[in-house]
Design a protein around this motif. Structure first.
Motif, mmCIF file in Angstrom:
data_model
loop_
_atom_site.group_PDB
_atom_site.id
_atom_site.type_symbol
_atom_site.label_atom_id
_atom_site.label_comp_id
_atom_site.label_asym_id
_atom_site.label_seq_id
_atom_site.Cartn_x
_atom_site.Cartn_y
_atom_site.Cartn_z
ATOM 1 N N ASP A 64 0.820 -1.209 0.000
ATOM 2 C CA ASP A 64 0.000 0.000 0.000
ATOM 3 C C ASP A 64 0.855 1.260 0.000
ATOM 4 N N ARG A 65 2.031 1.170 0.584
ATOM 5 C CA ARG A 65 2.965 2.300 0.588
ATOM 6 C C ARG A 65 4.362 1.759 0.350
ATOM 7 N N VAL A 66 5.161 2.527 -0.371
ATOM 8 C CA VAL A 66 6.558 2.169 -0.616
ATOM 9 C C VAL A 66 7.425 3.370 -0.255
ATOM 10 N N PHE A 67 8.429 3.137 0.562
ATOM 11 C CA PHE A 67 9.362 4.182 0.978
ATOM 12 C C PHE A 67 10.738 3.831 0.402
ATOM 13 N N THR A 68 11.318 4.754 -0.353
ATOM 14 C CA THR A 68 12.565 4.505 -1.076
ATOM 15 C C THR A 68 13.645 5.462 -0.602
ATOM 16 N N LEU A 69 14.878 4.984 -0.514
ATOM 17 C CA LEU A 69 15.983 5.866 -0.167
ATOM 18 C C LEU A 69 15.981 7.057 -1.118
ATOM 19 N N PRO A 70 16.215 8.259 -0.610
ATOM 20 C CA PRO A 70 16.158 9.444 -1.475
ATOM 21 C C PRO A 70 17.276 9.503 -2.503
ATOM 22 N N ARG A 71 18.296 8.696 -2.322
ATOM 23 C CA ARG A 71 19.420 8.680 -3.267
ATOM 24 C C ARG A 71 20.000 7.274 -3.331
ATOM 25 N N ALA A 72 20.628 6.978 -4.457
ATOM 26 C CA ALA A 72 21.324 5.706 -4.586
ATOM 27 C C ALA A 72 22.625 5.756 -3.783
ATOM 28 N N VAL A 73 22.946 4.649 -3.120
ATOM 29 C CA VAL A 73 24.161 4.571 -2.309
ATOM 30 C C VAL A 73 25.264 3.910 -3.130
ATOM 31 N N ARG B 138 19.685 1.126 -3.992
ATOM 32 C CA ARG B 138 18.651 2.053 -3.534
ATOM 33 C C ARG B 138 17.516 1.244 -2.917
ATOM 34 N N THR B 139 17.724 0.844 -1.689
ATOM 35 C CA THR B 139 16.809 -0.053 -0.980
ATOM 36 C C THR B 139 15.446 0.611 -0.774
ATOM 37 N N THR B 140 14.400 -0.208 -0.795
ATOM 38 C CA THR B 140 13.045 0.265 -0.554
ATOM 39 C C THR B 140 12.404 -0.543 0.572
ATOM 40 N N LEU B 141 11.387 0.045 1.191
ATOM 41 C CA LEU B 141 10.558 -0.638 2.179
ATOM 42 C C LEU B 141 9.116 -0.542 1.722
ATOM 43 N N GLY B 142 8.462 -1.682 1.560
ATOM 44 C CA GLY B 142 7.054 -1.712 1.227
ATOM 45 C C GLY B 142 6.242 -2.202 2.410
ATOM 46 N N ILE B 143 5.047 -1.619 2.602
ATOM 47 C CA ILE B 143 4.187 -2.038 3.710
ATOM 48 C C ILE B 143 2.775 -2.307 3.203
ATOM 49 N N VAL B 144 2.135 -3.285 3.818
ATOM 50 C CA VAL B 144 0.714 -3.554 3.605
ATOM 51 C C VAL B 144 0.000 -3.129 4.879
ATOM 52 N N THR B 145 -0.953 -2.247 4.753
ATOM 53 C CA THR B 145 -1.623 -1.694 5.928
ATOM 54 C C THR B 145 -2.920 -2.442 6.230
ATOM 55 N N THR B 146 -3.418 -2.240 7.440
ATOM 56 C CA THR B 146 -4.647 -2.879 7.875
ATOM 57 C C THR B 146 -5.354 -1.961 8.867
#
Length: 618
Positions: free
Chosen positions: A291-300, A404-412
């Motif tokens: 439902d939401r994806v948070f991505t590093l603002p820059r490539a490392v 550039r790691t991302t975090l995805g979440i499924v909400t409830t």
């Protein structure tokens, strides 16, 4: 031997090369061709992680001495080898040896072994390029440049001081005449499907695939070695652990016996009709569409060589209300170089986890485990205005890259139970220089009834063993998790099949063992006294606990699992663990106030009396 300087000139059939039938010994002739000056025969592979790490070193070396590069991995094609050689600047002859004929004649044992031949055509040195890289170890720079030192000795007219070493790399296996009734399709493929291909598949995080008979045959040496040593599949819970784990990926005794027996045999295929159905693997989100994806603002940027310090990057979530997370997944974009990732949820106004990481992480990635889907009725909370702090540990693999790691979440919706994470820690660890078995401890005096879902030990390079024990109010002790051989390369969480009940007033005790000796190949500096610190050259002692509090609605505040500040102060000062702090145990900054704090005058401080310290600090 100027012909060796012809870039990308292949010797197609190594069987045509004249070499002794038996493995040549030091000082014996190695008749690859007449050279009249020293040269190097270097085993290599495009798929072995250690070959990749040593590739830049060999590329630079080939500009100073003639080198014959021998690809000894059967699944490596000529085209892939040629591209690999060009990428790393190999100058010299390339020998494609998929059947390992030349490797057998040389008596090569791994994919990184090198052979230095002197001007008379005799073997002067064999073994490792250096000690910078090993199986699951890496140094910032080599302590011993074995090959370079041997070359320098020859040029100075001397015999090398070190003439032979072992060569850490992917172990080579050769054809065996040993017979077995076990077949690949009938038994072994079933084991590999269940235990290995989750990672060892095309597009998986492992450095090579094991999805076919050819791939397993060509990696049989390394597969057998890592299975025998218990490195693969990665699972380190010992027999003293008294509970079953839902994510146990270890081989059963029968599976281990049969797999090892087949790997050292002639490895028969058997009937394809007996093969298991191929497993299907998700290409991206194993938790489903987030439902939401948070991505590093820059490539490392990730270095090609050496060791990298932790990288810390923050992402603002812009959450306008508390969010309940039923599932999360951390996805690096370059799996080959990401050692682990911890994601901390920082409340508004907090800039860094600091020691706040002891309160627990929100999400984590380790090789083979980067996602969690909680059972129905369970979820984690991301508070309004949270900033996500990504702590990333990268392991260079021979090629400069970016991630550039991302975090995805499924909400409830708001769940029945809130999943919470806390860290039982000792930030005052002191590990003496040179000591191989140094113990440090910490505990939590649990202030309410809880149900423990999972445990995750955390130490750094010197971590050797870790143990969680539950001590009930009545004094009965049970081992929750015993990790007799801790491996920093695998920051595993251990999920219980059934939540473990921990009654109010119990203690969860953690014991960590460190190896700060020269015998620890991952040790950055055995002469250094080591304390707590963020970087992997420092150390930590954190026993993470994932749990929930029965009977407490999600979102409601609860006491810290580690107990009150007085509990933690008592844990720090009570060196003999008798439940009170004597005058001798009291630190200097409190001794002047000891009599004032000792309200009943019995020359010792109880938990209740220590609460006064916290009141004075507020």
């Amino acid at each position: 031997m100027t012909s060796l300087l012809l870039l990308l000139a292949f010797t197609a059939d190594p069987e045509l090369v004249a070499l002794p039938a038996e493995r040549p010994g030091l000082g014996e002739p190695v008749a690859f061709e007449h050279a009249a000056k020293p040269y190097v025969l270097a085993m290599t592979s495009t798929t072995c992680p250690l070959s990749r790490k040593f590739a830049p070193v060999l590329g630079r070396l080939s500009r100073t001495i003639d080198v014959v590069f021998v690809d000894v991995q059967g699944v490596d094609t000529k085209e892939r080898f040629e591209a690999f050689a060009k990428q790393h600047g190999f100058r010299g002859r390339l020998v494609h040896d998929p059947e390992r004929k030349l490797a057998r004649k040389l008596g090569a044992t791994t994919t990184t072994e090198v052979f230095l031949v002197d001007a008379a055509g005799k073997l002067a040195y064999r073994g490792a390029v250096s000690d910078q890289y090993g199986v699951q170890t890496a140094l910032d720079a080599p302590r011993h440049d074995f090959l370079a030192d041997a070359i320098a000795a020859l040029r100075a007219g001397r015999a090398p001081r070190v003439r032979s070493t072992s060569a850490p790399g992917c172990k080579l296996a050769f054809e065996s005449a040993e017979k077995t009734e076990l077949t690949y399709h009938g038994r072994i493929e079933h084991i590999v499907q269940r235990r290995c291909v989750e990672c060892h598949r095309q597009g998986g995080l492992a450095p090579f695939a094991l999805e076919t008979w050819d791939e397993l045959r060509d990696h049989a040496g390394m597969a057998g070695l890592t299975v025998r040593k218990g490195l693969m599949p990665p699972w380190f819970a010992g027999e003293k652990s008294k509970h079953d784990f839902a994510n146990d990926r270890s081989l059963t005794p029968a599976e281990k016996r049969d797999l090892l027996a087949w790997l050292k045999s002639d490895m028969p295929k058997g009937d394809p009709a007996d093969a298991p159905k191929k497993r299907a693997w998700p290409n991206a989100w194993v938790i489903g569409k987030p439902d939401r994806v948070f991505t590093l603002p820059r490539a490392v940027p990730v270095d090609a060589e050496g060791r990298m310090p932790y990288v810390n990057v923050q992402v603002r979530t812009e959450l306008e209300e508390d969010t309940w997370v039923k599932a999360w997944q951390v996805r690096p974009t370059d799996l080959a170089v990401v050692h682990h990732v911890l994601v901390f949820a920082l409340p508004p106004g907090q800039r860094r986890p600091g020691r706040g990481e002891l309160g627990g992480f929100f999400a984590a990635y380790v090789p083979g485990n980067g996602s969690t889907i909680y059972p129905d009725g369970f979820a984690k909370r991301l508070p309004k205005g949270t900033t996500l702090h990504f702590q990333l540990h990268y392991t260079p693999n021979g090629t400069a890259t970016i991630d550039r790691t991302t975090l995805g979440i499924v909400t409830t919706t708001k769940p029945k139970h809130e999943v919470r994470t806390s860290g039982i820690a000792n930030t005052r660890i002191r590990i003496p220089a040179g000591k191989a078995d140094h113990e440090e401890r910490a505990f939590a005096a649990v202030p309410m009834d809880v149900r423990v879902l999972a445990l995750m030990p955390h130490m750094h390079f010197r971590g050797k063993a870790f143990r969680y024990e539950l001590v009930t109010p009545a004094g009965a002790s049970t081992t929750l998790l015993d990790v007799p051989r801790y491996d920093f390369n695998w920051q595993l969480a251990y999920w219980f099949v059934k939540p473990v009940t921990v009654a109010k007033g119990s203690r969860i005790e953690v014991t960590a063992v460190y190896d700060n000796s020269e015998g620890n190949p991952a040790n950055p500096d055995p002469e250094q006294r080591v304390r707590w610190g963020d970087q992997s050259d420092d150390e930590m002692l954190i026993g993470y606990v994932e749990y929930y509090v029965p009977g407490v609605a999600a979102g409601q505040p609860v006491p810290d699992l580690r107990g009150s500040r007085a509990d933690r102060l008592l844990a720090r000062l009570d060196k003999n663990e008798d439940g009170v702090v004597s005058r001798d145990e009291c630190p200097r900054n409190l001794r002047n106030a000891f009599d004032q704090l000792d309200q009943d005058g019995d020359d010792q401080l109880t938990r209740a009396e220590l609460e006064a310290v916290n009141r004075r600090r507020r």
